[in-house]
Structure formats: C-alpha cells, structure tokens
Design a protein around this motif. Structure first.
Motif, mmCIF file in Angstrom:
data_model
loop_
_atom_site.group_PDB
_atom_site.id
_atom_site.type_symbol
_atom_site.label_atom_id
_atom_site.label_comp_id
_atom_site.label_asym_id
_atom_site.label_seq_id
_atom_site.Cartn_x
_atom_site.Cartn_y
_atom_site.Cartn_z
ATOM 1 N N GLN A 195 1.073 -1.547 5.612
ATOM 2 C CA GLN A 195 0.470 -1.580 4.281
ATOM 3 C C GLN A 195 1.546 -1.623 3.193
ATOM 4 O O GLN A 195 1.480 -2.426 2.268
ATOM 5 C CB GLN A 195 -0.378 -0.311 4.139
ATOM 6 N N LEU A 198 3.314 -5.055 3.037
ATOM 7 C CA LEU A 198 2.537 -6.094 2.340
ATOM 8 C C LEU A 198 2.505 -5.820 0.842
ATOM 9 O O LEU A 198 2.661 -6.718 0.034
ATOM 10 C CB LEU A 198 1.111 -6.143 2.878
ATOM 11 N N ARG A 199 2.304 -4.551 0.486
ATOM 12 C CA ARG A 199 2.258 -4.179 -0.932
ATOM 13 C C ARG A 199 3.571 -4.595 -1.624
ATOM 14 O O ARG A 199 3.574 -5.158 -2.708
ATOM 15 C CB ARG A 199 2.055 -2.660 -1.067
ATOM 16 N N VAL A 276 -7.258 -8.508 3.879
ATOM 17 C CA VAL A 276 -6.425 -7.537 3.177
ATOM 18 C C VAL A 276 -7.275 -6.820 2.138
ATOM 19 O O VAL A 276 -7.926 -7.462 1.321
ATOM 20 C CB VAL A 276 -5.250 -8.265 2.478
ATOM 21 N N PHE A 280 -3.996 -3.165 0.199
ATOM 22 C CA PHE A 280 -3.131 -3.812 1.194
ATOM 23 C C PHE A 280 -3.264 -3.294 2.630
ATOM 24 O O PHE A 280 -2.367 -3.470 3.450
ATOM 25 C CB PHE A 280 -1.657 -3.813 0.733
ATOM 26 N N THR A 282 -4.989 -3.723 6.295
ATOM 27 C CA THR A 282 -5.354 -4.966 6.970
ATOM 28 C C THR A 282 -6.332 -4.698 8.119
ATOM 29 O O THR A 282 -6.228 -3.675 8.802
ATOM 30 C CB THR A 282 -4.112 -5.668 7.568
#
Ligand SMILES: Nc1ncnc2c1ncn2[C@@H]1O[C@H](COP(=O)(O)OP(=O)(O)OP(=O)(O)O)[C@@H](O)[C@H]1O
Ligand SMILES: [Mg+2]
Length: 294
Positions: A195, A198-199, A276, A280, A282
């Motif tokens: 997370q 991705l953030r 998403v 963020f 998944t």
C-alpha cells in the motif's frame, strides 16, 4: 570468510547476471543489495532488476523495476524505489501472470546488458512452491540467461528448482541456508508495504484524463459495462515498448476517466488485475471474470 560472504564475493567477481531465488523472507533482497553494494564500491557498473511484484524494492508493486546503482546512496530504500525503468505486470502475485513476469524481467535485464552493466542482480518473488513455482523460476532462468543462480532455502524446498537448473541450464548454482536471524514479515505488514509503495508512486501532482475504450491491452469486449473497470490499475505504454507510469481507472456518469502519474505520452493502457482503493489498498481481480464473453 563465511560461506555467505564468499558467495557474495564470487558473485561480484564473476559479474554478468545473478538471479537470487528463495521463498518468502529468505534473504533474497538483502543478498542482492549486498552484492550491489560490494560491486559499486569496487567501481563496477551495477544494475538491480527487481522482479518481485509484491514486496517491491525497485519501482511500485505490480511492476518489475530496473535501477542503475552508481553509488552506495542509490541503495538506500527510498532511492532504490525510484526506478529507471519499469515493466507493468499488473498483479502483486505471479499467479496467472507467468508470461508478463518472464517477458518483463527479460526486457529489463536486456536493457541493463545493453547499457553495459558489469553486474546485474535479479531479485525475485517468493513464489517457488509447487509445479507453478518451478515452471515460473525455470523459465525465468532460461529467459534471463544468468551466469549464476543463488538459492536460499530453509530445508530442501528449492531443490526441485535448483536441481532442474543444474541439470538443464548453464548457470553456476549456489545454495545457501537461510540465516536464522532473517525476520519474517507478516501478511499484514506485506499488505501495508504494498500500500505504501503504491501511495508513494501516486504522489501528487497527478493527472486526470478522459479515456477512450479503444486504448486497452488486451482490448475490451464491445458489450463490456465500463463500470466494471472502475478503480482498475493500468500501465501506461508509450508505444515504443516502454511503460512510462501507472494509472487508476475511474468510472463516472460521463464516461471513463483515469488518474495517472504521467501528464502525456501514453499510447496504450495495459489492463492490470488489481483494483486500488482510495487509500491504495489492492484486491486481486481476474480479467476473465470481467470479460464474461471469454
Ligand atoms: N544474512 C542475514 N542475516 C541477518 N538478517 C538478515 C540476513 N538476510 C536478511 N536479513 C533480514 O531478514 C529480513 C528479510 O530479508 P530480505 O528482505 O532480504 O528477504 P526476502 O527474501 O527478500 O523477503 P521477501 O520475501 O519479503 O522479498 C530483513 O529484515 C533483513 O534485514
Ligand atoms: Mg525481497
């Protein structure tokens, strides 16, 4: 010098491509970073290819990343996360994504070779079990044509893969025992690391685009309800075979939109297999369930 240090020294001295294999929490990433650190200190040109699409070291989760290491500072986690090139797999696990896993790793290793890297270290996922794990790793070794494979195991769990490589393929194979000091990462920690990864990648400022339904790869069936694409992760392709960023699709009443990390240059959108959330997180998606006509 213990066995671990001597394998690091030999890997660096030999140069070329070295693939680290092992289950979850077996020390693959630490080994790759150690080899890269030693090689860069000796003045070698080093590339780190991270094909772990879940616990990503280079680039965001769902991608394979390439980073050229020119100084010890480049190995600091935040610097290492900023990739020089990425390949979009679109999943945080290799399951069901064997082709992109192998093709992506091969493309980035080729790119590092073409750039003249003396040493290319390849980090991998912990997906080693069962026939699927064997099939993935053996084909990956076959495609990457490394000089060396370094396996980390607790018991004999890697033997089926290492044995096949020894019998069938040219690389030198070293098997090391997982250091008892290696700490396990919990399922929750793994999810939260993904997370955060991705953030960090989707750091503002972001771009908002209208999306035509003709740009997707694979192409979507004409009867598909665009609402089913809401929050799906996509890879932005530049039309020359490069992934230039990521996007998140959004279904609105007036059509399909995308939040993306790139302002322009996307010619095609590769559909991922994860949705998403706003923060963020998944969740995996099987595109075949969306493309019901398949
Ligand atoms: N040789 C070692 N001695 C002591 N600790 C180690 C050693 N190798 C790795 N560690 C520690 O163990 C943890 C897991 O190691 P690492 O991240 O390298 O494993 P991995 O196989 O890449 O894990 P993942 O499956 O999450 O990708 C890390 O905290 C690392 O610092
Ligand atoms: Mg790792």
């Amino acid at each position: 010098m213990d066995l671990y240090d001597s394998v690091v020294a030999r890997t660096v001295e030999r140069g070329g491509t070295a693939v680290a294999l092992g289950g979850l929490d077996s020390g693959k990433t630490s080994f790759c970073r150690m080899c890269a650190a030693v090689a860069v200190r000796l003045g070698s040109t080093v590339a780190y290819v991270d094909s772990d699409v879940g616990q990503s070291t280079v680039g965001p989760p769902t991608t394979i990343g390439l980073k050229f290491i020119s100084s010890a500072d480049d190995l600091e986690p935040e610097r290492l996360a900023r990739a020089d090139a990425i390949y979009f797999v679109g999943s945080t696990s290799p399951k069901g994504h064997m082709l992109p896993m192998v093709i992506g790793a091969m493309k980035l290793v080729e790119q590092a070779r073409a750039a003249g890297a003396d040493l290319i270290v390849v980090d991998t996922t912990g997906f080693i079990h069962g026939t699927q794990g064997q099939v993935l790793k053996i084909h990956k070794v076959e495609a990457l044509r490394p000089e060396a494979v370094i396996g980390f195991q607790r018991g004999g769990e890697l033997e089926p893969i290492l044995g096949s490589v020894r019998r069938m393929l040219p690389p030198e194979v070293d098997a090391l025992s997982v250091d008892p000091a290696v700490e396990a990462t919990s399922v929750e920690e793994r999810a939260s690391l993904r997370q955060e990864g991705l953030r960090r990648f989707f750091e503002p400022p972001l771009n908002h685009w209208k999306v035509k339904t003709s740009v997707f790869v694979p192409s979507i069936p004409p009867e598909l309800d665009p609402a089913s694409l809401d929050r799906l992760l996509v890879g932005l392709e530049d039309g020359k075979g490069n992934c230039i960023g990521l996007g998140i699709l959004e279904h609105r009443e007036d059509g399909l939109r995308m939040i993306s990390t790139e302002g322009e240059g996307a010619k095609a959108l590769r559909l991922g297999s994860v949705r998403v959330t706003e923060d963020f997180g998944t969740t995996g998606v099987d595109l075949r369930d969306i493309f019901i006509s398949d």
